[in-house]
Design a protein around this motif. Structure first.
Motif, PDB file in Angstrom:
ATOM      1  N   TRP A 109       0.853  -1.177   0.000  1.00 14.12           N
ATOM      2  CA  TRP A 109       0.000   0.000   0.000  1.00 14.12           C
ATOM      3  C   TRP A 109       0.892   1.231   0.000  1.00 14.12           C
ATOM      4  O   TRP A 109       1.865   1.304   0.763  1.00 14.12           O
ATOM      5  CB  TRP A 109      -0.914   0.030   1.223  1.00 14.12           C
ATOM      6  CG  TRP A 109      -2.140  -0.818   1.105  1.00 14.12           C
ATOM      7  CD1 TRP A 109      -2.339  -2.053   1.637  1.00 14.12           C
ATOM      8  CD2 TRP A 109      -3.344  -0.476   0.413  1.00 14.12           C
ATOM      9  NE1 TRP A 109      -3.592  -2.515   1.325  1.00 14.12           N
ATOM     10  CE2 TRP A 109      -4.233  -1.561   0.578  1.00 14.12           C
ATOM     11  CE3 TRP A 109      -3.768   0.637  -0.316  1.00 14.12           C
ATOM     12  CZ2 TRP A 109      -5.520  -1.568   0.029  1.00 14.12           C
ATOM     13  CZ3 TRP A 109      -5.040   0.629  -0.866  1.00 14.12           C
ATOM     14  CH2 TRP A 109      -5.894  -0.463  -0.689  1.00 14.12           C
ATOM     15  N   TYR A 110       0.545   2.181  -0.846  1.00 10.63           N
ATOM     16  CA  TYR A 110       1.269   3.430  -0.979  1.00 10.63           C
ATOM     17  C   TYR A 110       0.314   4.591  -0.734  1.00 10.63           C
ATOM     18  O   TYR A 110      -0.901   4.445  -0.845  1.00 10.63           O
ATOM     19  CB  TYR A 110       1.846   3.591  -2.383  1.00 10.63           C
ATOM     20  CG  TYR A 110       2.778   2.495  -2.840  1.00 10.63           C
ATOM     21  CD1 TYR A 110       4.150   2.725  -2.933  1.00 10.63           C
ATOM     22  CD2 TYR A 110       2.293   1.247  -3.210  1.00 10.63           C
ATOM     23  CE1 TYR A 110       5.007   1.738  -3.381  1.00 10.63           C
ATOM     24  CE2 TYR A 110       3.144   0.248  -3.652  1.00 10.63           C
ATOM     25  CZ  TYR A 110       4.500   0.502  -3.739  1.00 10.63           C
ATOM     26  OH  TYR A 110       5.350  -0.479  -4.183  1.00 10.63           O
ATOM     27  N   ARG A 111       0.879   5.749  -0.444  1.00  9.54           N
ATOM     28  CA  ARG A 111       0.051   6.943  -0.360  1.00  9.54           C
ATOM     29  C   ARG A 111       0.804   8.131  -0.941  1.00  9.54           C
ATOM     30  O   ARG A 111       2.030   8.158  -0.970  1.00  9.54           O
ATOM     31  CB  ARG A 111      -0.385   7.229   1.076  1.00  9.54           C
ATOM     32  CG  ARG A 111       0.730   7.598   2.033  1.00  9.54           C
ATOM     33  CD  ARG A 111       0.177   7.703   3.459  1.00  9.54           C
ATOM     34  NE  ARG A 111       1.205   8.078   4.416  1.00  9.54           N
ATOM     35  CZ  ARG A 111       1.026   8.076   5.725  1.00  9.54           C
ATOM     36  NH1 ARG A 111      -0.150   7.720   6.250  1.00  9.54           N
ATOM     37  NH2 ARG A 111       2.020   8.443   6.527  1.00  9.54           N
ATOM     38  N   GLN A 112       0.038   9.112  -1.389  1.00 11.86           N
ATOM     39  CA  GLN A 112       0.624  10.281  -2.017  1.00 11.86           C
ATOM     40  C   GLN A 112      -0.227  11.508  -1.724  1.00 11.86           C
ATOM     41  O   GLN A 112      -1.452  11.456  -1.791  1.00 11.86           O
ATOM     42  CB  GLN A 112       0.743  10.084  -3.523  1.00 11.86           C
ATOM     43  CG  GLN A 112       1.511  11.186  -4.237  1.00 11.86           C
ATOM     44  CD  GLN A 112       1.806  10.828  -5.679  1.00 11.86           C
ATOM     45  OE1 GLN A 112       1.012  10.173  -6.342  1.00 11.86           O
ATOM     46  NE2 GLN A 112       2.970  11.250  -6.157  1.00 11.86           N
ATOM     47  N   VAL A 113       0.446  12.596  -1.403  1.00 15.93           N
ATOM     48  CA  VAL A 113      -0.207  13.887  -1.221  1.00 15.93           C
ATOM     49  C   VAL A 113       0.346  14.831  -2.274  1.00 15.93           C
ATOM     50  O   VAL A 113       1.450  14.638  -2.786  1.00 15.93           O
ATOM     51  CB  VAL A 113       0.001  14.445   0.194  1.00 15.93           C
ATOM     52  CG1 VAL A 113      -0.595  13.501   1.232  1.00 15.93           C
ATOM     53  CG2 VAL A 113       1.480  14.664   0.478  1.00 15.93           C
ATOM     54  N   PRO A 114      -0.392  15.888  -2.615  1.00 17.31           N
ATOM     55  CA  PRO A 114       0.082  16.816  -3.646  1.00 17.31           C
ATOM     56  C   PRO A 114       1.454  17.387  -3.321  1.00 17.31           C
ATOM     57  O   PRO A 114       1.712  17.798  -2.189  1.00 17.31           O
ATOM     58  CB  PRO A 114      -0.987  17.907  -3.648  1.00 17.31           C
ATOM     59  CG  PRO A 114      -2.222  17.210  -3.186  1.00 17.31           C
ATOM     60  CD  PRO A 114      -1.746  16.231  -2.150  1.00 17.31           C
ATOM     61  N   GLY A 115       2.331  17.380  -4.324  1.00 16.45           N
ATOM     62  CA  GLY A 115       3.651  17.944  -4.163  1.00 16.45           C
ATOM     63  C   GLY A 115       4.661  17.036  -3.497  1.00 16.45           C
ATOM     64  O   GLY A 115       5.810  17.444  -3.300  1.00 16.45           O
TER      65      GLY A 115
END
Length: 114
Positions: A36-42
């Motif tokens: 599982w991965y996560r990403q936020v803007p920038g």
């Protein structure tokens, strides 16, 4: 062509819980380690939890003790149980194979806010 479908995200208050699901379709799913991965803007996409074909798990320190990754090989799915959620967990969450990733799915948005 959709190969991974994430679901289960939503808006939750700090301290709350969510259970994310990832539906896969690769043949011999059970032999692959998943993450599982996560990403936020920038920011870069971050691996937060992984599970091997044998069921061994590992977590980034920021989620260890709060998140649990699991898999159901018969259903070709992996899950991420997220407890004690914090605002810092807000992100789009994705799943993928670790060593031989496919195209990213749409992700599922998790927002932790009062």
């Amino acid at each position: 062509q959709v190969q991974l479908v994430e679901s289960g995200g939503g808006l939750v208050q700090p301290g709350g819980s969510l259970r994310l699901s990832c539906a896969a379709s690769r043949s011999f799913f059970s032999i692959y380690a998943m993450g599982w991965y996560r990403q936020v803007p920038g920011k870069e996409r971050e691996l937060v939890a992984q599970i091997t074909s044998g069921g061994t798990t590992n977590y980034v320190s920021t989620v260890r003790g709060r998140f649990t990754i699991s898999r159901d090989n018969a259903k070709k799915q992996i899950y991420l149980q997220m407890n004690s959620l914090k605002p810092e967990d807000t992100a789009v969450y994705y799943c993928n194979y670790l060593s031989s990733p496919v195209d990213w799915g749409q992700g599922t948005q998790v927002t932790v806010s009062s």
